[in-house]
Motif scaffolding. Structure first.
Motif, PDB file in Angstrom:
ATOM      1  N   ASN A  37      48.088  28.933  45.005  1.00 28.80           N
ATOM      2  CA  ASN A  37      46.771  29.434  45.392  1.00 28.80           C
ATOM      3  C   ASN A  37      46.766  29.837  46.862  1.00 28.80           C
ATOM      4  O   ASN A  37      47.718  29.646  47.590  1.00 28.80           O
ATOM      5  N   ASP A  38      45.658  30.437  47.254  1.00 28.04           N
ATOM      6  CA  ASP A  38      45.568  30.964  48.610  1.00 28.04           C
ATOM      7  C   ASP A  38      45.796  29.898  49.665  1.00 28.04           C
ATOM      8  O   ASP A  38      46.418  30.141  50.686  1.00 28.04           O
ATOM      9  N   ASN A  39      45.287  28.721  49.343  1.00 29.02           N
ATOM     10  CA  ASN A  39      45.412  27.670  50.338  1.00 29.02           C
ATOM     11  C   ASN A  39      46.867  27.299  50.574  1.00 29.02           C
ATOM     12  O   ASN A  39      47.269  27.037  51.693  1.00 29.02           O
ATOM     13  N   LEU A  73      33.397  30.127  32.979  1.00 28.14           N
ATOM     14  CA  LEU A  73      34.513  29.184  32.919  1.00 28.14           C
ATOM     15  C   LEU A  73      35.761  29.965  33.291  1.00 28.14           C
ATOM     16  O   LEU A  73      36.417  30.591  32.452  1.00 28.14           O
ATOM     17  N   ASN A  74      36.044  29.971  34.588  1.00 29.53           N
ATOM     18  CA  ASN A  74      37.146  30.791  35.097  1.00 29.53           C
ATOM     19  C   ASN A  74      38.482  30.047  34.961  1.00 29.53           C
ATOM     20  O   ASN A  74      38.507  28.840  34.743  1.00 29.53           O
ATOM     21  N   LYS A  75      39.557  30.784  35.102  1.00 34.72           N
ATOM     22  CA  LYS A  75      40.911  30.242  34.926  1.00 34.72           C
ATOM     23  C   LYS A  75      41.074  29.667  33.520  1.00 34.72           C
ATOM     24  O   LYS A  75      41.769  28.661  33.316  1.00 34.72           O
ATOM     25  N   ALA A  76      40.386  30.295  32.580  1.00 41.24           N
ATOM     26  CA  ALA A  76      40.443  29.823  31.195  1.00 41.24           C
ATOM     27  C   ALA A  76      41.864  29.906  30.645  1.00 41.24           C
ATOM     28  O   ALA A  76      42.216  29.179  29.717  1.00 41.24           O
ATOM     29  N   ASP A  77      42.673  30.779  31.230  1.00 42.38           N
ATOM     30  CA  ASP A  77      44.073  30.893  30.805  1.00 42.38           C
ATOM     31  C   ASP A  77      44.857  29.613  31.088  1.00 42.38           C
ATOM     32  O   ASP A  77      45.915  29.392  30.512  1.00 42.38           O
ATOM     33  N   LEU A  78      44.339  28.791  31.990  1.00 43.85           N
ATOM     34  CA  LEU A  78      45.044  27.544  32.326  1.00 43.85           C
ATOM     35  C   LEU A  78      44.525  26.348  31.522  1.00 43.85           C
ATOM     36  O   LEU A  78      45.110  25.278  31.539  1.00 43.85           O
ATOM     37  N   SER A  79      43.403  26.550  30.851  1.00 42.61           N
ATOM     38  CA  SER A  79      42.845  25.442  30.073  1.00 42.61           C
ATOM     39  C   SER A  79      43.102  25.683  28.592  1.00 42.61           C
ATOM     40  O   SER A  79      43.549  26.758  28.199  1.00 42.61           O
ATOM     41  N   SER A 133      36.599  35.254  44.786  1.00 43.50           N
ATOM     42  CA  SER A 133      37.029  36.564  45.303  1.00 43.50           C
ATOM     43  C   SER A 133      37.757  37.352  44.220  1.00 43.50           C
ATOM     44  O   SER A 133      37.541  38.559  44.067  1.00 43.50           O
ATOM     45  N   THR A 134      38.603  36.683  43.488  1.00 41.01           N
ATOM     46  CA  THR A 134      39.351  37.333  42.406  1.00 41.01           C
ATOM     47  C   THR A 134      38.385  37.895  41.361  1.00 41.01           C
ATOM     48  O   THR A 134      38.539  39.018  40.884  1.00 41.01           O
ATOM     49  N   PHE A 135      37.388  37.115  41.024  1.00 39.04           N
ATOM     50  CA  PHE A 135      36.386  37.518  40.035  1.00 39.04           C
ATOM     51  C   PHE A 135      35.616  38.744  40.526  1.00 39.04           C
ATOM     52  O   PHE A 135      35.458  39.726  39.803  1.00 39.04           O
ATOM     53  N   ASP A 139      39.272  34.907  32.261  1.00 40.06           N
ATOM     54  CA  ASP A 139      40.531  34.886  33.014  1.00 40.06           C
ATOM     55  C   ASP A 139      40.456  36.046  34.003  1.00 40.06           C
ATOM     56  O   ASP A 139      40.678  37.191  33.637  1.00 40.06           O
ATOM     57  N   SER A 140      40.128  35.732  35.231  1.00 39.36           N
ATOM     58  CA  SER A 140      39.894  36.789  36.228  1.00 39.36           C
ATOM     59  C   SER A 140      41.162  37.515  36.630  1.00 39.36           C
ATOM     60  O   SER A 140      41.094  38.585  37.232  1.00 39.36           O
ATOM     61  N   LEU A 141      42.303  36.937  36.328  1.00 42.46           N
ATOM     62  CA  LEU A 141      43.552  37.588  36.733  1.00 42.46           C
ATOM     63  C   LEU A 141      43.937  38.697  35.768  1.00 42.46           C
ATOM     64  O   LEU A 141      44.500  39.692  36.177  1.00 42.46           O
ATOM     65  N   SER A 142      43.638  38.535  34.485  1.00 46.69           N
ATOM     66  CA  SER A 142      44.151  39.556  33.579  1.00 46.69           C
ATOM     67  C   SER A 142      43.164  40.305  32.692  1.00 46.69           C
ATOM     68  O   SER A 142      43.520  41.346  32.175  1.00 46.69           O
ATOM     69  N   ASN A 181      38.031  27.875  46.123  1.00 43.66           N
ATOM     70  CA  ASN A 181      39.239  28.085  45.336  1.00 43.66           C
ATOM     71  C   ASN A 181      39.031  28.227  43.826  1.00 43.66           C
ATOM     72  O   ASN A 181      39.989  28.233  43.054  1.00 43.66           O
ATOM     73  N   VAL A 182      37.811  28.355  43.397  1.00 42.96           N
ATOM     74  CA  VAL A 182      37.546  28.442  41.957  1.00 42.96           C
ATOM     75  C   VAL A 182      37.829  29.862  41.423  1.00 42.96           C
ATOM     76  O   VAL A 182      37.917  30.068  40.212  1.00 42.96           O
ATOM     77  N   GLY A 183      38.008  30.806  42.354  1.00 47.52           N
ATOM     78  CA  GLY A 183      38.350  32.168  41.934  1.00 47.52           C
ATOM     79  C   GLY A 183      37.272  33.209  42.199  1.00 47.52           C
ATOM     80  O   GLY A 183      37.281  34.289  41.617  1.00 47.52           O
TER      81      GLY A 183
HETATM   82  N1  LIG Z   1      45.396  31.528  36.416  1.00 46.91           N
HETATM   83  C1  LIG Z   1      44.300  31.991  37.040  1.00 46.91           C
HETATM   84  N2  LIG Z   1      44.261  31.982  38.385  1.00 46.91           N
HETATM   85  C2  LIG Z   1      43.149  32.467  38.980  1.00 46.91           C
HETATM   86  C3  LIG Z   1      42.051  32.979  38.243  1.00 46.91           C
HETATM   87  N3  LIG Z   1      41.101  33.375  39.139  1.00 46.91           N
HETATM   88  C4  LIG Z   1      41.596  33.126  40.350  1.00 46.91           C
HETATM   89  N4  LIG Z   1      42.830  32.580  40.290  1.00 46.91           N
HETATM   90  C5  LIG Z   1      43.683  32.139  41.400  1.00 46.91           C
HETATM   91  O1  LIG Z   1      43.017  31.086  42.078  1.00 46.91           O
HETATM   92  C6  LIG Z   1      43.286  31.149  43.479  1.00 46.91           C
HETATM   93  C7  LIG Z   1      41.986  31.173  44.252  1.00 46.91           C
HETATM   94  O2  LIG Z   1      41.302  32.384  43.976  1.00 46.91           O
HETATM   95  P1  LIG Z   1      40.243  33.016  44.981  1.00 46.91           P
HETATM   96  O3  LIG Z   1      39.676  34.209  44.328  1.00 46.91           O
HETATM   97  O4  LIG Z   1      40.818  33.154  46.332  1.00 46.91           O
HETATM   98  O5  LIG Z   1      39.173  31.827  45.014  1.00 46.91           O
HETATM   99  P2  LIG Z   1      37.861  31.704  45.901  1.00 46.91           P
HETATM  100  O6  LIG Z   1      36.863  30.997  45.077  1.00 46.91           O
HETATM  101  O7  LIG Z   1      37.471  33.043  46.445  1.00 46.91           O
HETATM  102  O8  LIG Z   1      38.380  30.764  47.059  1.00 46.91           O
HETATM  103  P3  LIG Z   1      37.696  30.515  48.508  1.00 46.91           P
HETATM  104  O9  LIG Z   1      37.387  31.853  49.105  1.00 46.91           O
HETATM  105  O10 LIG Z   1      38.766  29.756  49.219  1.00 46.91           O
HETATM  106  O11 LIG Z   1      36.487  29.679  48.262  1.00 46.91           O
HETATM  107  C8  LIG Z   1      44.149  32.406  43.675  1.00 46.91           C
HETATM  108  O12 LIG Z   1      45.494  31.997  43.732  1.00 46.91           O
HETATM  109  C9  LIG Z   1      43.879  33.223  42.438  1.00 46.91           C
HETATM  110  O13 LIG Z   1      44.952  34.069  42.100  1.00 46.91           O
HETATM  111  C10 LIG Z   1      42.136  32.961  36.813  1.00 46.91           C
HETATM  112  O14 LIG Z   1      41.216  33.349  36.060  1.00 46.91           O
HETATM  113  N5  LIG Z   1      43.284  32.459  36.274  1.00 46.91           N
END
Ligand SMILES: Nc1nc2c(ncn2[C@@H]2O[C@H](COP(=O)(O)OP(=O)(O)OP(=O)(O)O)[C@@H](O)[C@H]2O)c(=O)[nH]1
Ligand SMILES: [Mg+2]
Length: 284
Positions: free
Chosen positions: A2-4, A66-72, A139-141, A91-94, A135-137
């Motif tokens: 993750n970003d951190n 419910l984000n990161k559903a691909d991991l659950s 920005s990615t979302f 799944d915000s990544l794909s 870190n819940v995702g």
């Molecule tokens: N597997 C998976 N990883 C994800 C998903 N969404 C985000 N990530 C990962 O989770 C990490 C954090 O994502 P960010 O979008 O930076 O999260 P954030 O909530 O903006 O974080 P902060 O700005 O630190 O509060 C990154 O490594 C992403 O690639 C997802 O749906 N699935």
């Protein structure tokens, strides 16, 4: 990763001053939106909630993502979805989320849209804000949703100057910066779950405890998983010891190297290499 981890920056430490400021800011921003999009981590859908969002959201509708559903695990995702009035498994990544999310927003706000229409407002644009713990995702979302529309954020006079709205389509616009709120830090059980997914630093917790908790949970909820991954007998009393012996994480005296075992297991668990796991039962 993750970003951190990438930037090696520590997770946010929340102090009362930070909390008060985040709360004030979010109260202001939430006044301007029709709907709140709250991101949760699908692996810990209850523990990844913010403790005061419910209070802040007043009677605004909340769409739980419910984000990161691909991991659950998929069964758990489905079971959890039913727990919430409005919820999407994401799944915000794909996946491409633009339509999925805006359609749901319009559906939730259907009555509001119809009332506006009855009042003669021809085109009501729905405003949404994304919130969630670090870190819940978020920005990615957001990047996913605004993907192709490289909508230039517009600065609207009349509202707060610093707020930028991104138009997603003709019906919905999104605040370009998500609201970050602290996770549930008071309760030890929640803190443990947050540490398991790597959302808070584990130096506040006993790492060995955390690993035993995880191994026992896996044995109970995902029987066979540890056996498959580490080729151990799951009925062993001390699963950490059993895995460390199998993997030869040993000292020169043939004792297990506990520190190494704990770190490597935590890494495995967090990277989801062990499998797709939901760490919280519905109703907990
Ligand atoms: N597997 C998976 N990883 C994800 C998903 N969404 C985000 N990530 C990962 O989770 C990490 C954090 O994502 P960010 O979008 O930076 O999260 P954030 O909530 O903006 O974080 P902060 O700005 O630190 O509060 C990154 O490594 C992403 O690639 C997802 O749906 N699935
Ligand atoms: Mg972010």
């Amino acid at each position: 990763m993750n970003d951190n981890e990438k930037t090696n920056s520590p997770h946010i430490n929340w102090y009362p001053g930070h909390m008060a400021k985040a709360r004030r800011l979010m109260e202001e921003q939430l006044k301007l939106v029709d709907i709140i999009i709250e991101l949760r981590d699908a692996r810990i859908p209850a523990a990844s909630a913010n403790p005061i969002l419910k209070e802040l959201s007043r009677n605004k509708p909340v769409l739980i993502i419910l984000n990161k559903a691909d991991l659950s695990d998929e069964e758990a995702n489905k079971a959890w979805k039913k727990e919430f009035e409005h919820c999407l498994i994401v799944d915000s990544l794909s996946e491409n989320l633009t339509k999925k999310v805006t359609d749901e927003v319009k559906l939730i706000l259907k009555d509001k849209l119809e009332k506006a229409k009855a009042k003669g407002i021809r085109k009501k644009v729905l405003r949404a804000m994304v919130v969630g713990i670090p870190n819940v995702g978020k920005s990615t979302f957001i990047n996913n949703i605004v993907r192709k529309k490289v909508a230039k954020a517009e600065n609207r006079p009349g509202v707060t100057k610093s707020l930028q709205w991104i138009r997603i389509n003709e019906d919905v616009e999104l605040l370009d910066t998500p609201g970050v709120l602290w996770p549930k830090l008071e309760n030890q059980d929640d803190a443990r779950l947050l540490a398991l997914i790597g959302s808070i630093n584990d130096d506040v917790l006993d790492k060995e405890d955390l690993v035993y908790f995880a191994l026992n949970y896996l044995k109970e909820h995902y029987p066979g998983l540890l056996k498959k991954r580490y080729e151990i007998d799951e009925s062993e009393d001390d699963l950490l010891e059993a895995i460390a012996r199998k993997k030869l994480w040993l000292s020169s005296e043939n004792e297990i190297n506990r520190e190494k075992a704990v770190d490597l297991l935590l890494k495995d668990i967090r990277s989801s290499r062990i499998g797709r796991i939901c760490w919280q039962d519905v109703g907990e």
